[in-house]
Each structure stands twice: as structure tokens, then as C-alpha cells.
Design a protein around this motif. Structure first.
Motif, PDB file in Angstrom:
ATOM      1  N   ALA A 197       0.814  -1.216   0.000  1.00 10.14           N
ATOM      2  CA  ALA A 197       0.000   0.000   0.000  1.00 10.14           C
ATOM      3  C   ALA A 197       0.846   1.264   0.000  1.00 10.14           C
ATOM      4  N   ASP A 198       1.918   1.275   0.779  1.00 10.30           N
ATOM      5  CA  ASP A 198       2.740   2.487   0.865  1.00 10.30           C
ATOM      6  C   ASP A 198       3.328   2.879  -0.481  1.00 10.30           C
ATOM      7  N   ARG A 199       3.866   1.903  -1.198  1.00  8.14           N
ATOM      8  CA  ARG A 199       4.464   2.212  -2.510  1.00  8.14           C
ATOM      9  C   ARG A 199       3.414   2.554  -3.549  1.00  8.14           C
ATOM     10  N   LEU A 200       2.237   1.948  -3.460  1.00 10.41           N
ATOM     11  CA  LEU A 200       1.172   2.281  -4.415  1.00 10.41           C
ATOM     12  C   LEU A 200       0.763   3.746  -4.297  1.00 10.41           C
ATOM     13  N   SER A 201       0.785   4.272  -3.083  1.00 13.58           N
ATOM     14  CA  SER A 201       0.364   5.656  -2.838  1.00 13.58           C
ATOM     15  C   SER A 201       1.495   6.662  -2.918  1.00 13.58           C
ATOM     16  N   ASN A 202       2.724   6.194  -2.874  1.00 16.12           N
ATOM     17  CA  ASN A 202       3.871   7.098  -2.802  1.00 16.12           C
ATOM     18  C   ASN A 202       4.082   7.825  -4.127  1.00 16.12           C
ATOM     19  N   PRO A 203       4.051   9.155  -4.113  1.00 20.18           N
ATOM     20  CA  PRO A 203       4.247   9.906  -5.362  1.00 20.18           C
ATOM     21  C   PRO A 203       5.643   9.737  -5.956  1.00 20.18           C
ATOM     22  N   ASN A 204       6.564   9.211  -5.160  1.00 23.48           N
ATOM     23  CA  ASN A 204       7.926   8.986  -5.665  1.00 23.48           C
ATOM     24  C   ASN A 204       8.125   7.597  -6.260  1.00 23.48           C
ATOM     25  N   THR A 205       7.100   6.769  -6.224  1.00 25.19           N
ATOM     26  CA  THR A 205       7.204   5.449  -6.847  1.00 25.19           C
ATOM     27  C   THR A 205       7.291   5.644  -8.357  1.00 25.19           C
ATOM     28  N   SER A 206       8.355   5.117  -8.927  1.00 20.67           N
ATOM     29  CA  SER A 206       8.593   5.302 -10.362  1.00 20.67           C
ATOM     30  C   SER A 206       8.312   4.018 -11.130  1.00 20.67           C
ATOM     31  N   GLU A 207       8.266   4.154 -12.417  1.00 19.14           N
ATOM     32  CA  GLU A 207       8.097   2.983 -13.268  1.00 19.14           C
ATOM     33  C   GLU A 207       9.268   2.021 -13.084  1.00 19.14           C
ATOM     34  N   ALA A 208      10.465   2.561 -12.877  1.00 19.93           N
ATOM     35  CA  ALA A 208      11.650   1.712 -12.639  1.00 19.93           C
ATOM     36  C   ALA A 208      11.455   0.881 -11.366  1.00 19.93           C
ATOM     37  N   ASP A 209      10.896   1.486 -10.319  1.00 20.41           N
ATOM     38  CA  ASP A 209      10.614   0.744  -9.080  1.00 20.41           C
ATOM     39  C   ASP A 209       9.637  -0.400  -9.355  1.00 20.41           C
ATOM     40  N   LEU A 210       8.598  -0.095 -10.114  1.00 19.71           N
ATOM     41  CA  LEU A 210       7.581  -1.105 -10.418  1.00 19.71           C
ATOM     42  C   LEU A 210       8.147  -2.221 -11.287  1.00 19.71           C
ATOM     43  N   LEU A 211       8.998  -1.859 -12.234  1.00 21.53           N
ATOM     44  CA  LEU A 211       9.635  -2.882 -13.077  1.00 21.53           C
ATOM     45  C   LEU A 211      10.519  -3.805 -12.253  1.00 21.53           C
ATOM     46  N   GLN A 212      11.229  -3.246 -11.295  1.00 28.58           N
ATOM     47  CA  GLN A 212      12.083  -4.071 -10.441  1.00 28.58           C
ATOM     48  C   GLN A 212      11.237  -5.065  -9.646  1.00 28.58           C
ATOM     49  N   ILE A 213      10.145  -4.593  -9.091  1.00 33.00           N
ATOM     50  CA  ILE A 213       9.247  -5.488  -8.344  1.00 33.00           C
ATOM     51  C   ILE A 213       8.642  -6.522  -9.286  1.00 33.00           C
ATOM     52  N   SER A 214       8.267  -6.085 -10.471  1.00 36.83           N
ATOM     53  CA  SER A 214       7.703  -7.000 -11.458  1.00 36.83           C
ATOM     54  C   SER A 214       8.698  -8.106 -11.805  1.00 36.83           C
ATOM     55  N   ASP A 215       9.954  -7.736 -11.934  1.00 38.67           N
ATOM     56  CA  ASP A 215      10.992  -8.738 -12.219  1.00 38.67           C
ATOM     57  C   ASP A 215      11.120  -9.762 -11.091  1.00 38.67           C
ATOM     58  N   GLU A 216      10.902  -9.306  -9.858  1.00 39.36           N
ATOM     59  CA  GLU A 216      10.967 -10.218  -8.716  1.00 39.36           C
ATOM     60  C   GLU A 216       9.752 -11.154  -8.695  1.00 39.36           C
ATOM     61  N   VAL A 217       8.591 -10.614  -9.014  1.00 39.44           N
ATOM     62  CA  VAL A 217       7.348 -11.399  -8.963  1.00 39.44           C
ATOM     63  C   VAL A 217       7.234 -12.317 -10.175  1.00 39.44           C
ATOM     64  N   PHE A 218       7.634 -11.800 -11.344  1.00 44.32           N
ATOM     65  CA  PHE A 218       7.530 -12.548 -12.597  1.00 44.32           C
ATOM     66  C   PHE A 218       8.905 -12.635 -13.256  1.00 44.32           C
ATOM     67  N   PRO A 219       9.819 -13.444 -12.748  1.00 51.55           N
ATOM     68  CA  PRO A 219      11.165 -13.512 -13.340  1.00 51.55           C
ATOM     69  C   PRO A 219      11.096 -13.836 -14.835  1.00 51.55           C
ATOM     70  N   CYS A 220      11.862 -13.095 -15.606  1.00 47.73           N
ATOM     71  CA  CYS A 220      11.979 -13.291 -17.061  1.00 47.73           C
ATOM     72  C   CYS A 220      10.695 -13.004 -17.832  1.00 47.73           C
ATOM     73  N   GLU A 221       9.711 -12.367 -17.219  1.00 46.04           N
ATOM     74  CA  GLU A 221       8.441 -12.113 -17.917  1.00 46.04           C
ATOM     75  C   GLU A 221       8.146 -10.632 -18.084  1.00 46.04           C
ATOM     76  N   SER A 222       8.889  -9.740 -17.425  1.00 48.79           N
ATOM     77  CA  SER A 222       8.524  -8.323 -17.439  1.00 48.79           C
ATOM     78  C   SER A 222       8.718  -7.704 -18.809  1.00 48.79           C
ATOM     79  N   ASP A 223       7.635  -7.176 -19.328  1.00 44.41           N
ATOM     80  CA  ASP A 223       7.705  -6.435 -20.594  1.00 44.41           C
ATOM     81  C   ASP A 223       6.730  -5.257 -20.549  1.00 44.41           C
TER      82      ASP A 223
END
Length: 140
Positions: free
Chosen positions: A112-138
Motif C-alpha cells: 500500500a505504501d508504494r502504491l500511494s507514494n508519489p515517488n514510486t517510479s516505473e523503474a521501481d515497479l519494473l524491479q518489483i515486477s521482475d521479482e514477482v515474474f522472473p523473465c516475464e517483465s515487458d
């Protein structure tokens, strides 16, 4: 009440409780997934929702059939202080075919904190996506 005041969105931060309700709604089976709009009614299959449409429906921010699309996205995401980048990223995940189960897993990891944080960037989300979906982030 003026039209301007009627359309004012009361903002509050995304809480762990609200995120949990959102994830439960995504996984609960009530919502059929769709794309390209917050929600759309189909003659044969009924209502279909994108991930942000589910959030809008459980929070009852706006009536999706009585509001222009741009205003809908802004109000549903802004209701819980989600930066535009976060909203866009989630919409792309949904519209690019990630199912609600995968998106729920991603949301849980983001928190929740990162979803609401105005400083959350697309790069942050991509990094998390890579952790959740290894080799699938596009989602760039």
C-alpha cells in the motif's frame, strides 16, 4: 451543490486494509477480467473489469457509465493517491494479458505504501515486477 464540488475526489492514502480488500476482490471470482476500459458490459458475457475498474467498483468512487473515461481513471486512482505512473503500469499489466491472480500477487509485493507514494517510479515497479515474474517483465 455546484457541479465542481460534486466531482471533487476525497483523497486518502491506500491502506493495507484497502489493498487487502482490492486483492480479495481480484481473487474472489466476482469480477470477470476485461481490458481497454475500467469496466464494460458485454451482451453475452456481462460485465468485465480491468484492475483499476475493480478498485473503482469496490470503493464506489464514480459511476463508470456516467463519467468520461479520462475522468474515471483519474478519479479512481486519485481516490487512493496512486500516481499516474502506477495507474498506467497497472493498466498496461491488465491490458497486456496479466490475469487478476498475477496482478494481485504483484500488488501484494508492491504494498500500500508504494502504491500511494508519489515517488514510486516505473523503474521501481519494473524491479518489483521482475521479482514477482522472473523473465516475464515487458511492461515498459
Amino acid at each position: 451543490m455546484t457541479k465542481e464540488k460534486e466531482n471533487t475526489v476525497i483523497r486518502k492514502p491506500m491502506t493495507d486494509e484497502m489493498l487487502s480488500q482490492w486483492i480479495d476482490a481480484l481473487l474472489g471470482g466476482k469480477y470477470q477480467q476485461g481490458g481497454g476500459a475500467l469496466c464494460m458490459e458485454y451482451h453475452l458475457t456481462g460485465m468485465r473489469y480491468c484492475v483499476l475498474g475493480v478498485l473503482n467498483d469496490i470503493t464506489k468512487v464514480v459511476d463508470p457509465f456516467d463519467c468520461p473515461m479520462e475522468e474515471l481513471v483519474e478519479k479512481s486512482g486519485d481516490r487512493y493517491h496512486m500516481p499516474r505512473e502506477v495507474q498506467s503500469f497497472l493498466a498496461r499489466m491488465n491490458d497486456d494479458g496479466e490475469d487478476f491472480e498475477g496482478i494481485a500477487k504483484f500488488l501484494k509485493q508492491v504494498g500500500a505504501d508504494r502504491l500511494s507514494n508519489p515517488n514510486t517510479s516505473e523503474a521501481d515497479l519494473l524491479q518489483i515486477s521482475d521479482e514477482v515474474f522472473p523473465c516475464e517483465s515487458d511492461y515498459l
